[in-house]
Design a protein around this motif. Sequence first.
Motif, PDB file in Angstrom:
ATOM      1  N   MET A 168      -1.705  25.582  18.378  1.00 62.87           N
ATOM      2  CA  MET A 168      -2.664  26.265  17.569  1.00 62.87           C
ATOM      3  C   MET A 168      -2.105  26.952  16.190  1.00 62.87           C
ATOM      4  O   MET A 168      -1.052  27.524  16.230  1.00 62.87           O
ATOM      5  CB  MET A 168      -3.349  27.601  18.275  1.00 62.87           C
ATOM      6  N   GLY A 169      -2.776  26.825  15.272  1.00 61.33           N
ATOM      7  CA  GLY A 169      -2.435  26.941  13.895  1.00 61.33           C
ATOM      8  C   GLY A 169      -1.749  25.945  13.320  1.00 61.33           C
ATOM      9  O   GLY A 169      -1.387  25.960  12.027  1.00 61.33           O
ATOM     10  N   GLY A 170      -1.480  24.940  13.903  1.00 62.36           N
ATOM     11  CA  GLY A 170      -0.828  23.733  13.345  1.00 62.36           C
ATOM     12  C   GLY A 170      -1.765  22.644  12.556  1.00 62.36           C
ATOM     13  O   GLY A 170      -2.755  23.012  12.445  1.00 62.36           O
ATOM     14  N   VAL A 171      -0.863  21.503  12.463  1.00 63.90           N
ATOM     15  CA  VAL A 171      -1.933  20.662  11.640  1.00 63.90           C
ATOM     16  C   VAL A 171      -3.123  20.124  12.296  1.00 63.90           C
ATOM     17  O   VAL A 171      -3.903  19.433  11.499  1.00 63.90           O
ATOM     18  CB  VAL A 171      -0.934  19.438  11.081  1.00 63.90           C
ATOM     19  N   PHE A 172      -3.182  19.920  13.507  1.00 67.55           N
ATOM     20  CA  PHE A 172      -4.239  19.540  14.049  1.00 67.55           C
ATOM     21  C   PHE A 172      -5.549  20.414  14.697  1.00 67.55           C
ATOM     22  O   PHE A 172      -6.409  19.908  14.903  1.00 67.55           O
ATOM     23  CB  PHE A 172      -3.687  18.603  15.267  1.00 67.55           C
ATOM     24  N   SER A 173      -5.048  21.761  14.243  1.00 71.69           N
ATOM     25  CA  SER A 173      -6.041  22.773  14.637  1.00 71.69           C
ATOM     26  C   SER A 173      -7.179  23.139  13.372  1.00 71.69           C
ATOM     27  O   SER A 173      -7.889  23.894  13.462  1.00 71.69           O
ATOM     28  CB  SER A 173      -5.541  23.923  15.181  1.00 71.69           C
ATOM     29  N   GLU A 174      -6.949  22.461  12.250  1.00 70.22           N
ATOM     30  CA  GLU A 174      -7.755  22.687  11.175  1.00 70.22           C
ATOM     31  C   GLU A 174      -7.717  21.675  10.188  1.00 70.22           C
ATOM     32  O   GLU A 174      -6.898  20.779  10.051  1.00 70.22           O
ATOM     33  CB  GLU A 174      -7.150  23.744  10.430  1.00 70.22           C
ATOM     34  N   GLY A 175      -9.026  21.397   9.618  1.00 70.77           N
ATOM     35  CA  GLY A 175      -9.391  20.419   8.564  1.00 70.77           C
ATOM     36  C   GLY A 175      -9.196  18.891   9.001  1.00 70.77           C
ATOM     37  O   GLY A 175      -9.161  17.884   8.388  1.00 70.77           O
ATOM     38  N   ILE A 176      -9.379  18.720  10.327  1.00 74.55           N
ATOM     39  CA  ILE A 176      -9.596  17.287  10.972  1.00 74.55           C
ATOM     40  C   ILE A 176     -10.913  17.189  11.386  1.00 74.55           C
ATOM     41  O   ILE A 176     -11.697  18.061  11.815  1.00 74.55           O
ATOM     42  CB  ILE A 176      -8.465  17.041  11.980  1.00 74.55           C
ATOM     43  N   ASP A 177     -11.492  15.790  11.147  1.00 74.19           N
ATOM     44  CA  ASP A 177     -12.805  15.496  11.800  1.00 74.19           C
ATOM     45  C   ASP A 177     -12.586  14.299  12.646  1.00 74.19           C
ATOM     46  O   ASP A 177     -12.364  13.287  12.527  1.00 74.19           O
ATOM     47  CB  ASP A 177     -13.645  15.024  10.406  1.00 74.19           C
ATOM     48  N   LEU A 178     -13.118  14.684  13.958  1.00 79.55           N
ATOM     49  CA  LEU A 178     -13.223  13.763  15.080  1.00 79.55           C
ATOM     50  C   LEU A 178     -14.304  13.490  15.441  1.00 79.55           C
ATOM     51  O   LEU A 178     -14.589  14.521  16.489  1.00 79.55           O
ATOM     52  CB  LEU A 178     -11.980  13.918  16.096  1.00 79.55           C
ATOM     53  N   ILE A 179     -15.273  12.895  15.008  1.00 80.37           N
ATOM     54  CA  ILE A 179     -16.632  13.065  15.416  1.00 80.37           C
ATOM     55  C   ILE A 179     -17.099  12.080  16.432  1.00 80.37           C
ATOM     56  O   ILE A 179     -16.688  11.156  16.697  1.00 80.37           O
ATOM     57  CB  ILE A 179     -17.506  12.496  13.932  1.00 80.37           C
ATOM     58  N   GLY A 180     -18.367  12.792  17.025  1.00 81.12           N
ATOM     59  CA  GLY A 180     -18.864  11.778  18.099  1.00 81.12           C
ATOM     60  C   GLY A 180     -17.760  11.854  19.283  1.00 81.12           C
ATOM     61  O   GLY A 180     -17.348  12.792  19.550  1.00 81.12           O
ATOM     62  N   SER A 181     -17.658  10.669  20.022  1.00 78.68           N
ATOM     63  CA  SER A 181     -16.985  10.617  21.126  1.00 78.68           C
ATOM     64  C   SER A 181     -15.451  10.606  20.857  1.00 78.68           C
ATOM     65  O   SER A 181     -14.637  10.543  21.872  1.00 78.68           O
ATOM     66  CB  SER A 181     -17.287   9.542  22.120  1.00 78.68           C
ATOM     67  N   ARG A 182     -14.936  10.822  19.772  1.00 80.52           N
ATOM     68  CA  ARG A 182     -13.551  10.922  19.283  1.00 80.52           C
ATOM     69  C   ARG A 182     -12.931  12.130  20.128  1.00 80.52           C
ATOM     70  O   ARG A 182     -11.741  12.270  20.098  1.00 80.52           O
ATOM     71  CB  ARG A 182     -13.234  10.590  17.849  1.00 80.52           C
ATOM     72  N   LEU A 183     -13.865  12.957  20.065  1.00 80.52           N
ATOM     73  CA  LEU A 183     -13.480  14.440  20.857  1.00 80.52           C
ATOM     74  C   LEU A 183     -14.811  15.115  21.598  1.00 80.52           C
ATOM     75  O   LEU A 183     -15.441  15.325  20.883  1.00 80.52           O
ATOM     76  CB  LEU A 183     -12.811  15.404  19.559  1.00 80.52           C
ATOM     77  N   ILE A 184     -14.262  15.314  22.783  1.00 80.24           N
ATOM     78  CA  ILE A 184     -15.609  15.704  23.655  1.00 80.24           C
ATOM     79  C   ILE A 184     -15.367  17.251  23.975  1.00 80.24           C
ATOM     80  O   ILE A 184     -15.965  17.890  24.871  1.00 80.24           O
ATOM     81  CB  ILE A 184     -16.198  15.107  24.708  1.00 80.24           C
ATOM     82  N   GLY A 185     -13.963  17.796  23.978  1.00 80.82           N
ATOM     83  CA  GLY A 185     -13.607  18.845  24.358  1.00 80.82           C
ATOM     84  C   GLY A 185     -12.192  19.418  24.056  1.00 80.82           C
ATOM     85  O   GLY A 185     -11.540  18.866  23.521  1.00 80.82           O
ATOM     86  N   ALA A 186     -12.211  20.749  23.769  1.00 76.13           N
ATOM     87  CA  ALA A 186     -11.068  21.566  23.679  1.00 76.13           C
ATOM     88  C   ALA A 186     -10.905  22.670  24.456  1.00 76.13           C
ATOM     89  O   ALA A 186     -11.744  23.220  24.775  1.00 76.13           O
ATOM     90  CB  ALA A 186     -11.113  21.953  22.093  1.00 76.13           C
ATOM     91  N   ALA A 187      -9.673  22.738  24.735  1.00 80.17           N
ATOM     92  CA  ALA A 187      -8.999  24.040  25.540  1.00 80.17           C
ATOM     93  C   ALA A 187      -8.247  24.961  24.816  1.00 80.17           C
ATOM     94  O   ALA A 187      -7.396  24.374  23.957  1.00 80.17           O
ATOM     95  CB  ALA A 187      -8.441  23.520  26.867  1.00 80.17           C
ATOM     96  N   ILE A 188      -8.338  26.077  24.594  1.00 82.48           N
ATOM     97  CA  ILE A 188      -7.603  27.020  23.728  1.00 82.48           C
ATOM     98  C   ILE A 188      -6.957  27.989  24.661  1.00 82.48           C
ATOM     99  O   ILE A 188      -7.408  28.933  25.315  1.00 82.48           O
ATOM    100  CB  ILE A 188      -8.401  27.836  22.723  1.00 82.48           C
ATOM    101  N   VAL A 189      -5.476  27.843  24.678  1.00 81.89           N
ATOM    102  CA  VAL A 189      -4.661  28.879  25.659  1.00 81.89           C
ATOM    103  C   VAL A 189      -4.217  29.955  24.883  1.00 81.89           C
ATOM    104  O   VAL A 189      -3.396  29.660  23.919  1.00 81.89           O
ATOM    105  CB  VAL A 189      -3.624  27.998  26.052  1.00 81.89           C
TER     106      VAL A 189
END
Length: 785
Positions: free
Chosen positions: A663-684
């Motif tokens: 969390m707070g790293g390079v993949f948690s902000e400013g990236i676009d994975l549209i459609g079925s490229r991303l269908i879920g996220a879990a935040i611990v």
Amino acid sequence: MEKPTVRISVRNLVEFILREGDIDSRRGAMDKEAMQKGSRLHRKIQGRQDATYRSEVSLKWKSEYEDVIILVEGRADGIFMEEGETFIDEIKGVLTNLENIKEPVSVHLAQAKCYARIYGEMEDYARIGIQMTYGNLDTEEIKYFRREYSLEELKQWYGGLLDEYHKWISYQIKWREERNHSMKNLDFPFPYREGQRRMVSSVYHAISEKKQIFIQAPTGVGKTMSTVFPAVRAVGEGKGETVFYLTAKTITRTVAEEAFEILRSKGLKFKSVTITAKDKICPFQEAECNPESCPYAKGHYDRINDAVYELWQGEHAYSREKILEYAEKWKVCPFEMCLDLALWTDGVICDYNYVFDPNVKLKRFFGEGVSGEYIFLIDEAHNLVERGREMYSASICKEEVLEIRKRAGEKYPRFVKALNRVNRQLLEIKKECERYKVLEGPGALPLSLLQVMGEMDKILEEGTDSLFVDEILDFYFSVRDFLNVSELVDENYQVYAENGEDGNFRVKLFCVNPGANLGECLSKGSSAVFFSATFLPMGYYRKMLSVRKDDYGIYVPSPFSAENRKILIGDDVSSRYTRRGYEEYRKVAEYIARAVWQKKGNYMVFFPSYRFMEEVYRIYEEEFSVGWIRTICQETEMSEKRREEFLSEFSENGDAVVGFCVMGGVFSEGIDLIGSRLIGAAIVGTGLPQISNEREILKNYYDKKGEGGFDYAYRYPGMNKVLQAAGRVIRTQEDRGILLLLDERFWGNDYRGLFPAEWADRKRCRLENIERELQVFWDSQNLEK
């Protein structure tokens, strides 16, 4: 139609048109102590003259062209008569040995010639003299140079100088007419989404009223175009002169470039430049800016004006690639070319630093006494809180002082003496400091560091010991930063001493609330638009980013249907330090497994730290991995290439992938994975920053103000990271996905008011019923499991 009048100072005119020679970063810029010495020396030299000597004489001259009137103005240091002849006196304070000055510096002489031409014509002289007075700032030794010119000679020279400047102004006037005409029928380039029209009109209204506005708008509203379009229209209507699109990350700069390009494709004529950091745009392996190391630095100023003029006239969009192309053609520094070009463009896309950082900000736009009708569009503005604190804070390290003293040896006794004084003062503070100690102020440190700075300036000016100069440059900048920030210290600061975990002792000037300093920079323009998808709670961000009481604020609801996503809070799990261990790690791993098993696809899981991530990842792989799901893990140090490879794993038609991230790293902000490229996220976890001296100082500071120190130091910054990570899932109308928040604290009262309004349908779940909850959601989407 009345001709426009363009004003320019004598100094700016000659330094722009007549600059020449090399870039050489080894020469130190004159620090504040040296400038104060220069002012004192000026006054002393002027005070020694007889009663006929006139000091600080204001002069101005209008020159009329077919399309514009150019008003050149300035102040001559002195005008005097000697044996019937009138002289213009130009006084310059220098650090270098006067024996090294064999003749006047050409731009210094040019300033005096401008004054001589103006005064000569005002008084109808046939001839006039110039005296160049150079004074050493330390020894106060004086050296004079004298020249004599006929007025006709000066008029011819001045005419050529002004004609060259008129070339630039004339093109700028014609271009602005074309630009404004192109906006007459310019419409918003897309059908308005829900909330977008309101955002556009609110931004336009704020700019028209010269106000600031804070906008909380979720991903998918189209924030970039909704701010760029009204700002561009405002410029065309004379409500602003330059649009600054400010970002924290490279990816958002690209989005801004695309927005301007879309408007250009609809007929807009608008010149915009993207400023890229020096180390990223330098075509050489090392950004060593001196004529010995860089062929572009050698003679850069001899070629730069022609290079910029050709690029400015020939193109409308000045991207990194376009700048590099022309820099290679003209053999000039691409970074300096960017900065010069920015002065002549309609829009500037750049990092926050170039507006706010006291050491990096564009002096051309924001220097002392410089301002304009600038419109600031501040993207992902939640980042500006921590960035602002960094920019307006500075520290001095005792061990670094000792290391520089050791390197100076016996060669620079005055420098060593000044360093010893600083070291003694740091030692006195250290004696009373255990882990950390908040001090009443910086004490005498700035005064002692001023002397250190003065000695370093002499070493840099002489430039005879290039190896030692390279060794002290980092320290030079540290001292400069400390001195600059020391002048800002007020009630928004905490000065503290710290025995750091790295074994070093330092004194830090810590800006706890950057709002006043940021506001000082924004006052150089006319209006500012702060926008973010995670401006919650908005009251906190308004206090951190502004001191104005009349700021506007709007909340734009999500344009996406709540039926397209499922938000669950796992309230039987926690990331608290006291609960961390195998049982809790295993429960998190099982939550992840049960979630991703319900629907084949790509998921991201965000953890509070690398260690937490690695522990859960190990258990997941050992106990819950299945053959049809691949797992990938974020690494602590990832090159740009490795990041791109990581994101490329999230393809629409490939294997199911679960990405373990921080969390707070390079993949948690400013990236676009549209459609079925991303269908879920879990935040611990709740994203709370790690406990540190600085966080505790923040907490105590705001507790004393009755503002809720824990919220300001920990909860709000943590929740921002949570919301940013959550924003990766639903980014278009077509997206479908799940969001799983794994920490019991999310259901508590402390967090209830920190969620977006449209998350009101979030539900709690437990490990035993998560699969049933997700099955119902995915069934409702009529999608195949």
